[in-house]
Design a protein around this motif. Structure first.
Motif, PDB file in Angstrom:
ATOM      1  N   GLU A   1      11.683  44.125   8.249  1.00  0.00           N
ATOM      2  CA  GLU A   1      12.332  42.832   8.472  1.00  0.00           C
ATOM      3  C   GLU A   1      11.511  41.915   9.369  1.00  0.00           C
ATOM      4  OE1 GLU A   1      16.257  43.542   9.883  1.00  0.00           O
ATOM      5  OE2 GLU A   1      16.989  44.332   7.971  1.00  0.00           O
ATOM      6  N   GLU A   2      10.742  42.496  10.294  1.00  0.00           N
ATOM      7  CA  GLU A   2       9.948  41.672  11.206  1.00  0.00           C
ATOM      8  C   GLU A   2       8.479  41.576  10.796  1.00  0.00           C
ATOM      9  OE1 GLU A   2      11.599  39.811  13.326  1.00  0.00           O
ATOM     10  OE2 GLU A   2      13.326  40.816  12.416  1.00  0.00           O
ATOM     11  N   THR A   3       8.173  42.002   9.579  1.00  0.00           N
ATOM     12  CA  THR A   3       6.821  41.826   9.049  1.00  0.00           C
ATOM     13  C   THR A   3       6.582  40.350   8.745  1.00  0.00           C
ATOM     14  OG1 THR A   3       6.837  44.033   8.049  1.00  0.00           O
ATOM     15  CG2 THR A   3       5.242  42.445   7.181  1.00  0.00           C
ATOM     16  N   TYR A   4       5.414  39.857   9.115  1.00  0.00           N
ATOM     17  CA  TYR A   4       5.084  38.463   8.837  1.00  0.00           C
ATOM     18  C   TYR A   4       4.592  38.316   7.400  1.00  0.00           C
ATOM     19  CZ  TYR A   4       5.708  36.976  13.643  1.00  0.00           C
ATOM     20  OH  TYR A   4       6.261  36.672  14.867  1.00  0.00           O
ATOM     21  N   ILE A   5       5.097  37.292   6.740  1.00  0.00           N
ATOM     22  CA  ILE A   5       4.728  36.969   5.367  1.00  0.00           C
ATOM     23  C   ILE A   5       3.989  35.632   5.375  1.00  0.00           C
ATOM     24  CG2 ILE A   5       5.556  36.602   3.012  1.00  0.00           C
ATOM     25  CD1 ILE A   5       6.186  39.385   4.091  1.00  0.00           C
ATOM     26  N   HIS A   6       2.854  35.580   4.721  1.00  0.00           N
ATOM     27  CA  HIS A   6       2.081  34.346   4.640  1.00  0.00           C
ATOM     28  C   HIS A   6       2.507  33.561   3.397  1.00  0.00           C
ATOM     29  CE1 HIS A   6      -0.418  35.571   7.981  1.00  0.00           C
ATOM     30  NE2 HIS A   6      -0.586  36.743   7.398  1.00  0.00           N
ATOM     31  N   LEU A   7       2.923  32.340   3.620  1.00  0.00           N
ATOM     32  CA  LEU A   7       3.448  31.480   2.564  1.00  0.00           C
ATOM     33  C   LEU A   7       2.618  30.201   2.471  1.00  0.00           C
ATOM     34  CD1 LEU A   7       7.147  31.723   3.760  1.00  0.00           C
ATOM     35  CD2 LEU A   7       6.235  32.941   1.788  1.00  0.00           C
ATOM     36  N   ILE A   8       2.807  29.491   1.378  1.00  0.00           N
ATOM     37  CA  ILE A   8       2.287  28.132   1.234  1.00  0.00           C
ATOM     38  C   ILE A   8       3.483  27.214   1.020  1.00  0.00           C
ATOM     39  CG2 ILE A   8       0.942  26.549  -0.189  1.00  0.00           C
ATOM     40  CD1 ILE A   8      -0.797  28.369   1.434  1.00  0.00           C
ATOM     41  N   LEU A   9       3.587  26.196   1.859  1.00  0.00           N
ATOM     42  CA  LEU A   9       4.695  25.245   1.770  1.00  0.00           C
ATOM     43  C   LEU A   9       4.183  23.952   1.146  1.00  0.00           C
ATOM     44  CD1 LEU A   9       7.694  24.856   2.594  1.00  0.00           C
ATOM     45  CD2 LEU A   9       6.854  23.751   4.677  1.00  0.00           C
ATOM     46  N   PRO A  10       4.650  23.603  -0.062  1.00  0.00           N
ATOM     47  CA  PRO A  10       4.227  22.347  -0.679  1.00  0.00           C
ATOM     48  C   PRO A  10       4.943  21.160  -0.018  1.00  0.00           C
ATOM     49  CG  PRO A  10       5.085  23.919  -2.309  1.00  0.00           C
ATOM     50  CD  PRO A  10       5.511  24.385  -0.958  1.00  0.00           C
ATOM     51  N   ILE A  11       4.179  20.287   0.598  1.00  0.00           N
ATOM     52  CA  ILE A  11       4.723  19.113   1.280  1.00  0.00           C
ATOM     53  C   ILE A  11       4.352  17.865   0.486  1.00  0.00           C
ATOM     54  CG2 ILE A  11       4.607  17.707   3.380  1.00  0.00           C
ATOM     55  CD1 ILE A  11       4.103  20.244   4.960  1.00  0.00           C
ATOM     56  N   PHE A  12       5.283  16.933   0.374  1.00  0.00           N
ATOM     57  CA  PHE A  12       5.023  15.670  -0.322  1.00  0.00           C
ATOM     58  C   PHE A  12       5.463  14.524   0.582  1.00  0.00           C
ATOM     59  CE2 PHE A  12       8.716  17.998  -1.792  1.00  0.00           C
ATOM     60  CZ  PHE A  12       9.773  17.147  -1.490  1.00  0.00           C
TER      61      PHE A  12
ATOM     62  N   ASP B   1       0.819  -1.220   0.000  1.00  0.00           N
ATOM     63  CA  ASP B   1       0.000   0.000   0.000  1.00  0.00           C
ATOM     64  C   ASP B   1       0.852   1.269   0.000  1.00  0.00           C
ATOM     65  OD1 ASP B   1      -2.372   1.426   0.006  1.00  0.00           O
ATOM     66  OD2 ASP B   1      -2.521   1.465   2.189  1.00  0.00           O
ATOM     67  N   VAL B   2       1.819   1.351  -0.906  1.00  0.00           N
ATOM     68  CA  VAL B   2       2.691   2.516  -0.978  1.00  0.00           C
ATOM     69  C   VAL B   2       1.951   3.661  -1.693  1.00  0.00           C
ATOM     70  CG1 VAL B   2       4.874   3.430  -1.851  1.00  0.00           C
ATOM     71  CG2 VAL B   2       4.754   1.083  -0.967  1.00  0.00           C
ATOM     72  N   ASN B   3       1.977   4.826  -1.077  1.00  0.00           N
ATOM     73  CA  ASN B   3       1.258   5.982  -1.603  1.00  0.00           C
ATOM     74  C   ASN B   3       2.168   7.200  -1.683  1.00  0.00           C
ATOM     75  OD1 ASN B   3      -1.935   5.492  -1.629  1.00  0.00           O
ATOM     76  ND2 ASN B   3      -1.055   4.341   0.054  1.00  0.00           N
ATOM     77  N   HIS B   4       1.898   8.039  -2.664  1.00  0.00           N
ATOM     78  CA  HIS B   4       2.534   9.358  -2.776  1.00  0.00           C
ATOM     79  C   HIS B   4       1.447  10.386  -2.511  1.00  0.00           C
ATOM     80  CE1 HIS B   4       4.164  12.989  -4.732  1.00  0.00           C
ATOM     81  NE2 HIS B   4       5.342  12.485  -4.461  1.00  0.00           N
ATOM     82  N   VAL B   5       1.638  11.212  -1.489  1.00  0.00           N
ATOM     83  CA  VAL B   5       0.618  12.161  -1.036  1.00  0.00           C
ATOM     84  C   VAL B   5       1.202  13.569  -1.068  1.00  0.00           C
ATOM     85  CG1 VAL B   5      -0.846  12.856   0.905  1.00  0.00           C
ATOM     86  CG2 VAL B   5      -0.467  10.421   0.436  1.00  0.00           C
ATOM     87  N   GLU B   6       0.410  14.535  -1.495  1.00  0.00           N
ATOM     88  CA  GLU B   6       0.840  15.934  -1.486  1.00  0.00           C
ATOM     89  C   GLU B   6      -0.174  16.773  -0.715  1.00  0.00           C
ATOM     90  OE1 GLU B   6       2.809  17.698  -4.555  1.00  0.00           O
ATOM     91  OE2 GLU B   6       3.587  15.848  -5.446  1.00  0.00           O
ATOM     92  N   LEU B   7       0.319  17.748   0.029  1.00  0.00           N
ATOM     93  CA  LEU B   7      -0.561  18.688   0.712  1.00  0.00           C
ATOM     94  C   LEU B   7       0.131  20.042   0.789  1.00  0.00           C
ATOM     95  CD1 LEU B   7       0.410  19.061   4.009  1.00  0.00           C
ATOM     96  CD2 LEU B   7      -0.251  16.669   3.974  1.00  0.00           C
ATOM     97  N   ASP B   8      -0.672  21.089   0.779  1.00  0.00           N
ATOM     98  CA  ASP B   8      -0.154  22.453   0.890  1.00  0.00           C
ATOM     99  C   ASP B   8      -0.382  22.940   2.317  1.00  0.00           C
ATOM    100  OD1 ASP B   8       0.679  22.634  -1.729  1.00  0.00           O
ATOM    101  OD2 ASP B   8      -1.213  23.445  -2.449  1.00  0.00           O
ATOM    102  N   SER B   9       0.690  23.388   2.944  1.00  0.00           N
ATOM    103  CA  SER B   9       0.616  23.810   4.341  1.00  0.00           C
ATOM    104  C   SER B   9       0.822  25.315   4.460  1.00  0.00           C
ATOM    105  CB  SER B   9       1.691  23.092   5.158  1.00  0.00           C
ATOM    106  OG  SER B   9       1.754  23.601   6.471  1.00  0.00           O
ATOM    107  N   PRO B  10      -0.081  26.023   5.138  1.00  0.00           N
ATOM    108  CA  PRO B  10       0.162  27.442   5.411  1.00  0.00           C
ATOM    109  C   PRO B  10       1.391  27.606   6.309  1.00  0.00           C
ATOM    110  CG  PRO B  10      -2.132  26.850   5.853  1.00  0.00           C
ATOM    111  CD  PRO B  10      -1.382  25.576   5.686  1.00  0.00           C
ATOM    112  N   LEU B  11       2.184  28.615   6.038  1.00  0.00           N
ATOM    113  CA  LEU B  11       3.395  28.881   6.803  1.00  0.00           C
ATOM    114  C   LEU B  11       3.549  30.392   6.931  1.00  0.00           C
ATOM    115  CD1 LEU B  11       6.058  27.713   8.061  1.00  0.00           C
ATOM    116  CD2 LEU B  11       7.079  27.998   5.794  1.00  0.00           C
ATOM    117  N   THR B  12       3.752  30.873   8.146  1.00  0.00           N
ATOM    118  CA  THR B  12       3.921  32.305   8.376  1.00  0.00           C
ATOM    119  C   THR B  12       5.299  32.561   8.969  1.00  0.00           C
ATOM    120  OG1 THR B  12       1.547  32.590   8.740  1.00  0.00           O
ATOM    121  CG2 THR B  12       2.989  34.340   9.530  1.00  0.00           C
ATOM    122  N   LEU B  13       6.084  33.371   8.285  1.00  0.00           N
ATOM    123  CA  LEU B  13       7.439  33.707   8.719  1.00  0.00           C
ATOM    124  C   LEU B  13       7.653  35.207   8.584  1.00  0.00           C
ATOM    125  CD1 LEU B  13       9.499  30.980   6.781  1.00  0.00           C
ATOM    126  CD2 LEU B  13       8.817  30.891   9.182  1.00  0.00           C
ATOM    127  N   THR B  14       8.501  35.756   9.450  1.00  0.00           N
ATOM    128  CA  THR B  14       8.960  37.122   9.209  1.00  0.00           C
ATOM    129  C   THR B  14       9.977  37.101   8.068  1.00  0.00           C
ATOM    130  OG1 THR B  14      10.834  36.989  10.736  1.00  0.00           O
ATOM    131  CG2 THR B  14       8.699  37.683  11.659  1.00  0.00           C
TER     132      THR B  14
END
Length: 264
Positions: A244-255, A187-200
């Motif tokens: 420099e310390e402003t938060y940026i909203h990102l999407i992190l592609p996870i596999f 039952d080997v699977n390849h799964v992808e999900l997009d994760s919200p990520l907030t960084l300065t």
């Protein structure tokens, strides 16, 4: 590059790695456990743990986590918990007893392994009904801001492009070329999900400073210009009115690669 040869790439950034490398979302661990349906959550083996970013979360879900890492400098900065045991070790020879592990996990590291030997080791250490979860992430995106996303892309692929190991293609290919051989697991699977990520902005630039390509650039050009300051300026310009310390909203592609021990 043999597995052992990559270890020193992360010597110089060990402290920055601890400070800036992203953690993984609760959703990821939920996906893993819902998939695995483990009869026991007794022992988890975290391979190439880095500084324990995944181990500390796995420790909330397992009675015991054995976290192995080939780089001794990384182990000087680990996140500690009572039920995590850290030790030096390799992905291809973990030192764990055969059939002793309920879950084998590894985060953002599989591309460095000698894959044939690694999968044989995973097969060996997994208990009956055990499972594995191997995951990584690709370049983050800045949703709704193509210009800022392009600055990130340019840093990865142009400025630092020549300094990546050829193993980088396994990451950009989302580990599809890292799959175990047919018949080794069920039952080997390849799964992808997009994760919200907030960084300065500072945290994002710090993260880039932990990239192996940046370490290679610095070693090859010890007296050359540092590409981080111009990258930071270009990214901030692309984001508009930010500090420099402003938060940026990102999407992190996870596999993820998920699989189960074949029933005996």
């Amino acid at each position: 590059m043999p597995s052992a040869a990559y270890v020193s790439l992360f010597d110089d950034q060990a402290a920055a790695y601890h400070q800036f490398r992203p953690t993984y979302p609760p959703q990821l661990y939920q996906v893993v456990l819902e998939y695995a349906q483990l009869a026991r959550q007794t022992i988890c083996l975290d391979i190439a743990t880095g500084q324990g970013q995944a181990a500390v979360e796995l420790a909330k879900r397992f009675k015991q986590v054995i976290a192995i890492e080939p780089n001794a400098k990384q182990l000087q900065h680990v996140v500690k918990a009572e039920n995590i045991t850290y030790r030096e070790g390799s992905a291809e020879a973990t030192g764990m007893p055969s059939g002793s592990v309920n879950l084998v996990a590894s985060a953002q590291a599989c591309h460095w392994f000698e894959l044939d030997s690694f999968w044989v080791e995973v097969q060996r250490v997994l208990a009956p009904q055990g499972a594995f979860a191997i995951w990584g992430y690709d370049l983050p995106q800045v949703p709704g801001n193509e210009a800022a996303t392009n600055v990130l892309w340019h840093m990865e692929n142009v400025t630092l492009g020549p300094y990546w190991s050829d193993r980088r293609k396994l990451v950009t290919g989302h580990y599809r070329e890292c799959m175990p051989k047919d018949g080794m697991f069920a039952d080997v699977n390849h799964v992808e999900l997009d994760s919200p990520l907030t960084l300065t902005v500072t945290q994002l630039v710090g993260w880039v400073s932990t990239w192996s390509a940046y370490a290679t650039y610095k070693r090859k050009h010890p007296d050359g210009p540092d590409p981080l300051p111009p990258f930071q300026k270009e990214f901030m310009d692309a984001c508009g009115d930010v500090q420099e310390e402003t938060y940026i909203h990102l999407i992190l592609p996870i596999f993820m690669l998920l699989g189960k021990q074949i029933a005996q």
